[in-house]
Design an enzyme around this catalytic site. Structure first.
Site, PDB file in Angstrom:
ATOM      1  N   HIS A  70       0.847  -1.199   0.000  1.00  0.00           N
ATOM      2  CA  HIS A  70       0.000   0.000   0.000  1.00  0.00           C
ATOM      3  C   HIS A  70       0.879   1.245   0.000  1.00  0.00           C
ATOM      4  O   HIS A  70       0.690   2.145  -0.806  1.00  0.00           O
ATOM      5  CB  HIS A  70      -0.939  -0.007   1.206  1.00  0.00           C
ATOM      6  CG  HIS A  70      -1.971   1.071   1.164  1.00  0.00           C
ATOM      7  ND1 HIS A  70      -3.057   1.117   2.026  1.00  0.00           N
ATOM      8  CD2 HIS A  70      -2.110   2.162   0.366  1.00  0.00           C
ATOM      9  CE1 HIS A  70      -3.794   2.179   1.751  1.00  0.00           C
ATOM     10  NE2 HIS A  70      -3.232   2.835   0.758  1.00  0.00           N
ATOM     11  N   GLU A  99       0.762   8.006  -3.367  1.00  0.00           N
ATOM     12  CA  GLU A  99       1.699   7.627  -2.314  1.00  0.00           C
ATOM     13  C   GLU A  99       2.958   8.490  -2.346  1.00  0.00           C
ATOM     14  O   GLU A  99       3.490   8.865  -1.297  1.00  0.00           O
ATOM     15  CB  GLU A  99       2.067   6.142  -2.446  1.00  0.00           C
ATOM     16  CG  GLU A  99       0.908   5.193  -2.184  1.00  0.00           C
ATOM     17  CD  GLU A  99       0.301   5.353  -0.812  1.00  0.00           C
ATOM     18  OE1 GLU A  99       1.064   5.395   0.176  1.00  0.00           O
ATOM     19  OE2 GLU A  99      -0.936   5.447  -0.711  1.00  0.00           O
ATOM     20  N   HIS A 122       3.170  10.815   0.835  1.00  0.00           N
ATOM     21  CA  HIS A 122       4.094  10.226   1.808  1.00  0.00           C
ATOM     22  C   HIS A 122       5.555  10.280   1.358  1.00  0.00           C
ATOM     23  O   HIS A 122       6.445  10.547   2.153  1.00  0.00           O
ATOM     24  CB  HIS A 122       3.703   8.771   2.069  1.00  0.00           C
ATOM     25  CG  HIS A 122       2.290   8.583   2.522  1.00  0.00           C
ATOM     26  ND1 HIS A 122       1.855   8.987   3.763  1.00  0.00           N
ATOM     27  CD2 HIS A 122       1.200   8.054   1.885  1.00  0.00           C
ATOM     28  CE1 HIS A 122       0.562   8.702   3.887  1.00  0.00           C
ATOM     29  NE2 HIS A 122       0.146   8.143   2.767  1.00  0.00           N
TER      30      HIS A 122
END
Length: 310
Positions: A77, A130, A134
């Site tokens: 993920h 992502e 992040h």
């Protein structure tokens, strides 16, 4: 009087230029403004794609899933920089862009192991999300993650070394297609990793089942395995037997479905609390008394002794 005032100004200017006094620390908002977004852990999150598909379809019946082949493998993920007892940081570089061409050398591996279950969206939409949310935060602090290629390549390396599927197989022969207690799952993971991981369940409001969804493995800034303490939204649950501390949002008193196929929707009638049928049989462990005799069957969830909120 005027001459004295001028002298004071000159002395003040000289002091300001020559003084090496340490400035006061800026406020958190000021630090964020100049690109310093502190964090404590990197959460490497693996997802069970079958559960991710089920959740995606539950949000909208027109949603289509993209599953790996074979579909009973754990996928990535994300890698999430996280401050203890806090969510985030996130979107640390507002001017950053995502360039999928930077991933050309590993794109085929990402399509297999970091795939986007939400097939209604572009293939690289998960990677873009992502990286921007992040990856840009990790890139500020950790050299090994400061480019798209390094960030996503690290995820692939960690999956190869720390796959949840390998952990379940080696730590307790945990297989898809059965229900397990939270204690059993945690014991298997702790036995393999030697650290406290986080176990996340998807709670189905229609069938009232809890389904294994994600496992979160934590690393420090030196990219070393560490305990996942302080993750917001999950509880710490102490156990007996040296199996580590459980960190989870799962209900320890109920079995957890580890599905091998996307669960079918059950029809609910008369406001039933439970589904009309169970998906799979529940796994039990046989307890032993102090003299070595086998006792009655009991769910492993009985091992829980306290719950500590973090």
């Amino acid at each position: 009087m005027e001459s004295l005032f001028v002298k004071i100004l000159l002395i003040s200017a000289f002091f300001a230029q020559t003084c090496h006094c340490r400035p006061s620390s800026p406020a958190i908002d000021d630090r964020d403004a100049v690109g310093n977004h502190p964090f404590d852990l990197l959460i490497f999150t693996q997802r069970w794609p079958i559960t991710a598909c089920y959740e995606w379809r539950e949000h909208n019946k027109d949603h289509i899933c993209g599953l790996p082949s074979p579909n009973i493998v754990w996928t990535i993920h994300g890698i999430w920089p996280t401050k203890i007892n806090t969510i985030g940081p996130a979107f640390c570089n507002k001017s950053a862009i995502f360039d999928v061409s930077q991933l050309s050398s590993i794109e085929s591996q990402l399509e297999e192991h970091w795939l986007n279950v939400e097939k209604n969206k572009p293939t690289d939409s998960l990677w873009e999300h992502e990286w921007l949310k992040h990856g840009t935060c990790a890139a500020e602090t950790i050299e090994q993650l400061n480019t798209e290629l390094k960030y996503f390549g690290q995820g692939l390396s960690w999956l190869e070394k720390y796959s949840v599927g390998s952990g379940f197989a080696a730590g307790g022969n945990i297989q898809p297609g059965l229900n397990y207690s939270l204690a059993t799952l945690n014991k298997a993971l702790y036995s393999f990793y030697g650290k406290d991981l986080a176990i996340e369940c998807y709670h189905d409001s229609k069938t009232h089942l809890q389904i294994l969804n994600e496992i979160r493995i934590c690393f420090n800034k030196q990219l070393e395995l560490t305990d996942c303490d302080g993750i917001v939204g999950l509880e710490r649950q102490a156990t007996r037997g040296g199996a580590g501390t459980i960190i989870s949002n799962c209900n320890a008193a109920k079995p957890i479905l580890y599905p091998d196929t996307v669960p079918k929707e059950y029809e609910m009638e008369n406001n039933d609390v439970e589904p009309k049928a169970a998906y799979y049989s529940v796994v039990y462990e046989v307890s032993q008394s102090s003299n070595g005799q086998q006792g009655e069957e009991s769910q492993v969830a009985d091992e829980f002794v306290e719950v500590i909120l973090v």
